[in-house]
Design an enzyme around this catalytic site. Structure first.
Site, mmCIF file in Angstrom:
data_model
loop_
_atom_site.group_PDB
_atom_site.id
_atom_site.type_symbol
_atom_site.label_atom_id
_atom_site.label_comp_id
_atom_site.label_asym_id
_atom_site.label_seq_id
_atom_site.Cartn_x
_atom_site.Cartn_y
_atom_site.Cartn_z
ATOM 1 N N ASN A 139 -10.364 -3.357 -6.979
ATOM 2 C CA ASN A 139 -9.368 -2.607 -7.801
ATOM 3 C C ASN A 139 -10.014 -2.215 -8.859
ATOM 4 O O ASN A 139 -9.545 -1.207 -9.237
ATOM 5 C CB ASN A 139 -7.680 -3.321 -7.729
ATOM 6 C CG ASN A 139 -7.524 -3.022 -6.785
ATOM 7 O OD1 ASN A 139 -6.191 -3.334 -6.339
ATOM 8 N ND2 ASN A 139 -7.616 -1.715 -5.753
ATOM 9 N N ASP A 162 0.904 -1.791 -0.529
ATOM 10 C CA ASP A 162 -0.262 0.158 -0.438
ATOM 11 C C ASP A 162 1.007 1.348 -0.125
ATOM 12 O O ASP A 162 2.064 1.050 0.946
ATOM 13 C CB ASP A 162 -0.649 -0.188 0.872
ATOM 14 C CG ASP A 162 -2.359 1.357 0.957
ATOM 15 O OD1 ASP A 162 -2.241 1.407 -0.527
ATOM 16 O OD2 ASP A 162 -2.648 1.250 2.376
#
Length: 252
Positions: free
Chosen positions: A80, A32
């Site tokens: 995503n 991340d």
């Protein structure tokens, strides 16, 4: 007679018997912070993703050097797809580039590639590249790099439950004989050691639908380091923290 699957997790297996001295056989990382890394430098998000690929390369090498049997990376979640079409396209382009560029190193360094998640839903050329690389590295017995692509843990568990339901309906497994080991054997990670350590970069402290079943007794490690800046020293720091903890597995 119904036998429990070969990878049914005994206490010894959960505690990494026979693994490296530091005790981490299998680590996983929620990668991340690519976007924030780029924003801090007034660069487009694509630049953060590109730098993130370099971090993948460095971390895989570090995992091999540290003796990990498996490293699982959360590369692209099933959620995503909600990102912009341009960003998804950039990510798929980087995936193509990564596979083409890294294949020789995988083979030369005895790394086995495993892709988990519904990667078959990706574009056909990517699917072919993944299938080819997995086949070419299938007999490598060094570190396994598992890449989670189009992956969601809840979906994985549902698929595993459906598979068991089909077997039960066919009379292959009595319903009252089903164990947690049977379900674990249906998961995408069935060929990997039990998860010991789960790392998330960038300071966020959530699992984001990643390895929910597998994380039941994993140690969690959260770092403020953004993924593009993550490297060998950061992986070692996470493992050092793991070593300092007492793992009780609910026993006391």
């Amino acid at each position: 007679m119904i036998l429990a699957p070969a990878n049914d997790e005994s206490d010894d297996a959960r505690q990494g018997a026979g693994g490296p001295a530091h005790g981490v056989r299998h680590a996983a990382i929620i990668m991340d912070g690519n976007g924030r890394w780029a924003k801090k430098r007034h660069l487009p998000r694509a630049a953060g993703h590109k730098r993130g690929v370099d971090a993948v390369r460095n971390t895989v090498r570090a995992a091999r050097d540290l003796g990990l049997e498996a490293l699982t990376l959360y590369a692209f979640s099933s959620e995503n797809w909600k990102r912009s079409e341009e960003e998804v396209s950039d990510l798929m382009g980087l995936l193509r580039h990564f596979i083409k560029k890294e294949i020789d190193e995988f083979i030369a360094n005895n790394v086995r590639l495993l892709v988990i998640g519904n990667y078959k839903a990706l574009e056909s050329d990517i699917v072919e590249m993944i299938d080819d690389l997995m086949a070419r590295t299938a007999h490598n017995d060094g570190t396994t790099l598992a890449i989670a692509l189009n992956y969601g843990s809840q979906d994985e568990i549902v698929r595993a439950a459906r598979s068991l339901a089909v077997k039960a309906a066919a009379g292959e497994i009595p319903v009252d004989a089903i164990t947690d080991g049977h379900l674990a054997a249906e998961l995408d990670t069935a060929s990997l050691p039990p998860l010991d350590l789960l790392i998330r970069t960038s300071g966020e402290k959530r699992l984001s639908n990643f390895l929910l079943w597998q994380s039941a007794y994993a140690e969690m490690y959260f770092t403020d380091v953004l993924w593009p800046d993550f490297g060998a020293d950061d992986l070692k720091a996470a493992i050092d923290c793991f070593v300092s903890r007492e793992r009780r597995f609910g026993g006391r």
